[in-house]
Design a protein around this motif. Structure first.
Motif, PDB file in Angstrom:
ATOM      1  N   LEU A   8       0.852  -1.194   0.000  1.00  0.00           N
ATOM      2  CA  LEU A   8       0.000   0.000   0.000  1.00  0.00           C
ATOM      3  C   LEU A   8       0.887   1.242   0.000  1.00  0.00           C
ATOM      4  O   LEU A   8       1.703   1.439   0.900  1.00  0.00           O
ATOM      5  N   CYS A   9       0.737   2.076  -1.016  1.00  0.00           N
ATOM      6  CA  CYS A   9       1.503   3.324  -1.127  1.00  0.00           C
ATOM      7  C   CYS A   9       0.515   4.443  -1.428  1.00  0.00           C
ATOM      8  O   CYS A   9       0.355   4.853  -2.588  1.00  0.00           O
ATOM      9  N   ASP A  10      -0.171   4.919  -0.397  1.00  0.00           N
ATOM     10  CA  ASP A  10      -1.253   5.882  -0.620  1.00  0.00           C
ATOM     11  C   ASP A  10      -0.961   7.265  -0.059  1.00  0.00           C
ATOM     12  O   ASP A  10      -1.859   8.100   0.032  1.00  0.00           O
ATOM     13  N   ASN A  11       0.293   7.525   0.318  1.00  0.00           N
ATOM     14  CA  ASN A  11       0.654   8.870   0.759  1.00  0.00           C
ATOM     15  C   ASN A  11       1.148   9.691  -0.419  1.00  0.00           C
ATOM     16  O   ASN A  11       1.670   9.147  -1.392  1.00  0.00           O
ATOM     17  N   PHE A  12       1.010  10.997  -0.305  1.00  0.00           N
ATOM     18  CA  PHE A  12       1.358  11.858  -1.440  1.00  0.00           C
ATOM     19  C   PHE A  12       2.827  11.751  -1.827  1.00  0.00           C
ATOM     20  O   PHE A  12       3.211  11.965  -2.973  1.00  0.00           O
ATOM     21  N   ILE A  13       3.688  11.390  -0.874  1.00  0.00           N
ATOM     22  CA  ILE A  13       5.127  11.342  -1.159  1.00  0.00           C
ATOM     23  C   ILE A  13       5.532  10.040  -1.843  1.00  0.00           C
ATOM     24  O   ILE A  13       6.620   9.930  -2.400  1.00  0.00           O
ATOM     25  N   ASP A  14       4.649   9.036  -1.832  1.00  0.00           N
ATOM     26  CA  ASP A  14       5.023   7.706  -2.327  1.00  0.00           C
ATOM     27  C   ASP A  14       5.451   7.677  -3.792  1.00  0.00           C
ATOM     28  O   ASP A  14       6.428   6.992  -4.121  1.00  0.00           O
ATOM     29  N   PRO A  15       4.767   8.363  -4.723  1.00  0.00           N
ATOM     30  CA  PRO A  15       5.254   8.327  -6.106  1.00  0.00           C
ATOM     31  C   PRO A  15       6.697   8.790  -6.243  1.00  0.00           C
ATOM     32  O   PRO A  15       7.488   8.201  -6.978  1.00  0.00           O
ATOM     33  N   HIS A  16       7.053   9.847  -5.517  1.00  0.00           N
ATOM     34  CA  HIS A  16       8.428  10.347  -5.560  1.00  0.00           C
ATOM     35  C   HIS A  16       9.381   9.329  -4.928  1.00  0.00           C
ATOM     36  O   HIS A  16      10.482   9.096  -5.430  1.00  0.00           O
ATOM     37  N   PHE A  17       8.926   8.732  -3.826  1.00  0.00           N
ATOM     38  CA  PHE A  17       9.798   7.808  -3.106  1.00  0.00           C
ATOM     39  C   PHE A  17      10.046   6.535  -3.909  1.00  0.00           C
ATOM     40  O   PHE A  17      11.175   6.024  -3.939  1.00  0.00           O
ATOM     41  N   LEU A  18       9.018   6.012  -4.567  1.00  0.00           N
ATOM     42  CA  LEU A  18       9.202   4.801  -5.365  1.00  0.00           C
ATOM     43  C   LEU A  18      10.159   5.065  -6.527  1.00  0.00           C
ATOM     44  O   LEU A  18      11.014   4.222  -6.840  1.00  0.00           O
ATOM     45  N   SER A  19      10.033   6.220  -7.139  1.00  0.00           N
ATOM     46  CA  SER A  19      10.971   6.577  -8.212  1.00  0.00           C
ATOM     47  C   SER A  19      12.387   6.699  -7.672  1.00  0.00           C
ATOM     48  O   SER A  19      13.357   6.310  -8.335  1.00  0.00           O
ATOM     49  N   PHE A  20      12.499   7.229  -6.463  1.00  0.00           N
ATOM     50  CA  PHE A  20      13.811   7.348  -5.814  1.00  0.00           C
ATOM     51  C   PHE A  20      14.431   5.973  -5.580  1.00  0.00           C
ATOM     52  O   PHE A  20      15.619   5.760  -5.848  1.00  0.00           O
ATOM     53  N   LEU A  21      13.625   5.007  -5.097  1.00  0.00           N
ATOM     54  CA  LEU A  21      14.136   3.664  -4.858  1.00  0.00           C
ATOM     55  C   LEU A  21      14.573   2.991  -6.158  1.00  0.00           C
ATOM     56  O   LEU A  21      15.589   2.283  -6.201  1.00  0.00           O
ATOM     57  N   GLU A  22      13.815   3.211  -7.217  1.00  0.00           N
ATOM     58  CA  GLU A  22      14.207   2.656  -8.519  1.00  0.00           C
ATOM     59  C   GLU A  22      15.518   3.270  -9.001  1.00  0.00           C
ATOM     60  O   GLU A  22      16.375   2.581  -9.570  1.00  0.00           O
ATOM     61  N   TYR A  23      15.667   4.558  -8.753  1.00  0.00           N
ATOM     62  CA  TYR A  23      16.904   5.239  -9.137  1.00  0.00           C
ATOM     63  C   TYR A  23      18.103   4.676  -8.368  1.00  0.00           C
ATOM     64  O   TYR A  23      19.199   4.536  -8.922  1.00  0.00           O
ATOM     65  N   LYS A  24      17.872   4.333  -7.096  1.00  0.00           N
ATOM     66  CA  LYS A  24      18.962   3.805  -6.272  1.00  0.00           C
ATOM     67  C   LYS A  24      19.354   2.386  -6.678  1.00  0.00           C
ATOM     68  O   LYS A  24      20.492   1.979  -6.475  1.00  0.00           O
ATOM     69  N   ALA A  25      18.427   1.602  -7.229  1.00  0.00           N
ATOM     70  CA  ALA A  25      18.736   0.207  -7.595  1.00  0.00           C
ATOM     71  C   ALA A  25      18.029  -0.155  -8.901  1.00  0.00           C
ATOM     72  O   ALA A  25      17.133  -1.004  -8.919  1.00  0.00           O
TER      73      ALA A  25
END
Length: 609
Positions: A449-466
């Motif tokens: 569940l990723c329903d906070n407003f920051i989640d889209p940015h955070f998921l992209s950040f995690l993809e960028y890291k790995a």
């Protein structure tokens, strides 16, 4: 004998600047004058400890008096006092620092707790005063001194009959600054700037035994953590921040080497998961308030917390309002970040149940911190948890069935060539995506569940890291192979029926045989096209219409019979199935909803016949 002279500054044109622009907020003058008083007391106590002065039997304190009728505001201390020569040095030569001179003289004995630049701090009084007087008597056996100036680069100095040791500053408040003659205003300023001064601060002291200081001389953060109870921490939080929602947990900073740092950072309860609410981190230097949320010391993401930090080693410029950006400040900032990360890691490892209970309140803070500070991310990346479809909290290692030791093997050349990034499905709206969730759960698949407003940015950040290891896909962006029942042959007849029925030029239609026959069709949208569109909305570029793909489920009995119907019924059923799929994908527009309701009414009428 009364003498007169010129205040020694480089240019007489500087006095208006000092009077009006030395500080960003003019009410800071009270902090400066009171801080000078506490410095004077600290100096005297240092002399007592060194045997150069006698211990005082009276309470060390700073007393503020408001006289509305006389239009004066007076601040008096019983500290070291000044001789006539010292007044000449410390007051009439603005660039000279009394504290610096004192520390230089006694540096071998130590001078902890003295922060003042008496000359400049004193002149802040002219931001609100048309005339200022000083009555002071040194601890030395010398006559008391009266100094006076209207702030126009001239002054007078003479002996006076002050009897008690210490200094009294009398400010004749300017007509346009009469708010500073209100007792409540002064009390509020004392609470704001002097809450933790090391000596009692009184306003309109009466001496009847009922006087209560407005400050706490030993704030909780100055105590050792072992001497503080849970109730102490909660009370300090409520009293300091006027927030009656209990903090979820806190970090007590207590360091003496390689720099001195004390403080408490509180994690407040989140009021709204759709935004990051700015907290307030109060910065002190030797219990003297400096400012809120100074970004050089407090990393941006930590400003979401509430807290108090006291660091005597912070290098300040003359106004104490801003920090010089040097290596010491950077070390302090990194240490604070490390202590916060350590607290989170300790809670995760030692009390997982409490950590999970707190996670909804700290999730946005942690994710924002990871995006803003890579060193913070490196420390906490393995404790970031996600709620799955079974309401369990898992970190990525647990979710993917890996552990830290697997990372080493994943980096080998063989795996780098052959292994695809692991796909993690996520849900952004449990209600809107309920149909997709059911499909996943029925087939034993999982998502987070990723329903906070920051989640889209955070998921992209995690993809960028790995990028080689991980990719995130929303649950309605693709049909997982586990949902399909073997290879599905394309049914061109069904595809044509749906294309003709919907009349949507940008709609792609595909046929698949899903394991579940309960769903006639679903809509999917490419993950990265949708993200690009959402990013455009954030930056005001407009959303645009996304290209949708309608997946028609040939395993559904309704779809299996569709080709047997006449053309009119085929069109109606196909259109209705598309509306059903659309309603599970997004909120229908007024036009779409109107059509869907009319189609439902048609079905009801046919059922009643």
């Amino acid at each position: 004998m009364k003498r007169e002279g010129n205040i020694k500054i480089s240019s007489e044109n500087m006095m208006p600047i000092i009077k009006k622009w030395l500080y960003s907020d003019k009410d800071i003058f009270l902090r400066e004058i009171v801080a000078n008083g506490t410095d004077a007391i600290t100096k005297y106590k240092k002399l007592v400890s060194m045997g150069e002065a006698e211990e005082s039997s009276e309470e060390y304190s700073v007393k503020i008096s408001v006289d509305k009728k006389a239009k004066t505001l007076t601040v008096e201390d019983n500290g070291i006092g000044m001789t006539a020569e010292e007044v000449e040095n410390y007051i009439t030569q603005i660039a000279f620092s009394g504290a610096s001179d004192f520390l230089e003289k006694y540096e071998k004995a130590g001078g902890d707790g003295i922060i003042g630049h008496f000359g400049l701090g004193f002149y802040s009084a002219y931001m609100v005063s048309e005339n200022v007087e000083i009555f002071t008597k040194s601890y030395k056996n010398e006559p008391a001194v009266h100094w006076e100036s209207d702030g126009n680069a001239t002054y007078s100095i003479e002996e006076c009959d002050k009897t008690g040791r210490g200094t009294k500053i009398v400010m004749h408040i300017a007509a346009e600054e009469k708010e500073f003659l209100e007792e409540n205003c002064i009390k509020n300023l004392v609470r704001k700037y002097c809450s933790f001064m090391p000596y009692n601060v009184y306003v309109n002291f009466k001496g009847d035994g009922k006087d209560e200081p407005l400050n706490s001389t030993l704030p909780l953060y100055a105590k050792a953590p072992k001497d503080c109870t849970e109730e102490d921490y909660k009370k300090f939080y409520t009293d300091t921040f006027m927030d009656y929602n209990e903090p979820i947990f806190w970090v007590h900073l207590n360091m003496d080497y390689p720099f001195k740092l004390k403080g408490i950072l509180y994690f407040p309860k989140v009021k709204n998961k759709l935004e990051l609410e700015r907290g307030k981190v109060k910065l002190y230097c030797n219990q003297v308030f400096i400012a809120d949320n100074i970004k050089e010391v407090i990393p941006e993401f930590l400003m979401l917390l509430n807290g108090v930090i006291d660091c005597p080693d912070i290098p300040l410029n003359v106004s104490r309002s801003f920090l010089q950006n040097d290596k010491q400040v950077q070390k302090i900032s990194k240490h604070i970040t490390k202590k916060v990360a350590d607290k989170l890691i300790s809670l995760f490892k030692n009390d997982r149940e409490k950590f999970e209970a707190c996670w909804p309140d700290v999730a946005n803070f942690v994710k924002f911190g990871c995006i803003k500070d890579e060193s913070f991310y490196d420390k906490v990346k393995d404790i970031i948890i996600y709620k799955d479809l079974n309401s369990k909290f898992l970190n990525l290692n647990e979710l993917l069935g890996t552990d830290e030791t697997a990372e080493a093997s994943e980096s080998t050349a063989e795996n780098a060539e052959n292994k695809k990034p692991a796909t993690v499905y996520y849900v952004s709206d449990e209600e809107q995506q309920a149909q997709y969730i059911k499909l996943f759960k029925d087939q034993g698949l999982n998502a987070i569940l990723c329903d906070n407003f920051i989640d889209p940015h955070f998921l992209s950040f995690l993809e960028y890291k790995a990028p080689e290891k991980l990719k995130f896909t929303r649950i309605d962006a693709d049909i997982d192979g586990a949902l399909k029942s073997g290879d599905s042959a394309e049914d061109s007849v069904l595809i044509d029926i749906f294309k003709n029925a919907t009349g949507k030029e940008n709609l792609t239609v595909k046929t698949e045989t899903l394991k579940s026959g309960d769903v006639p069709a679903i809509i999917v949208v490419d993950e990265y096209m949708r993200r690009y569109s959402e990013m455009g909305q954030i930056y005001g570029m407009g959303a645009g219409e996304l290209a949708q793909t309608l997946i028609v489920n040939t395993a559904c009995p309704v779809i299996a019979k569709l080709k047997d119907l006449d053309e009119e019924k085929q069109k109606f059923v196909a259109s209705y199935v598309y509306s059903l799929a659309l309603s599970s994908f997004k909120k229908l527009s007024p036009e779409e909803l109107d059509k869907f309701q009319k189609d439902n009414l048609t079905l009801l009428n046919n059922f009643i016949k």
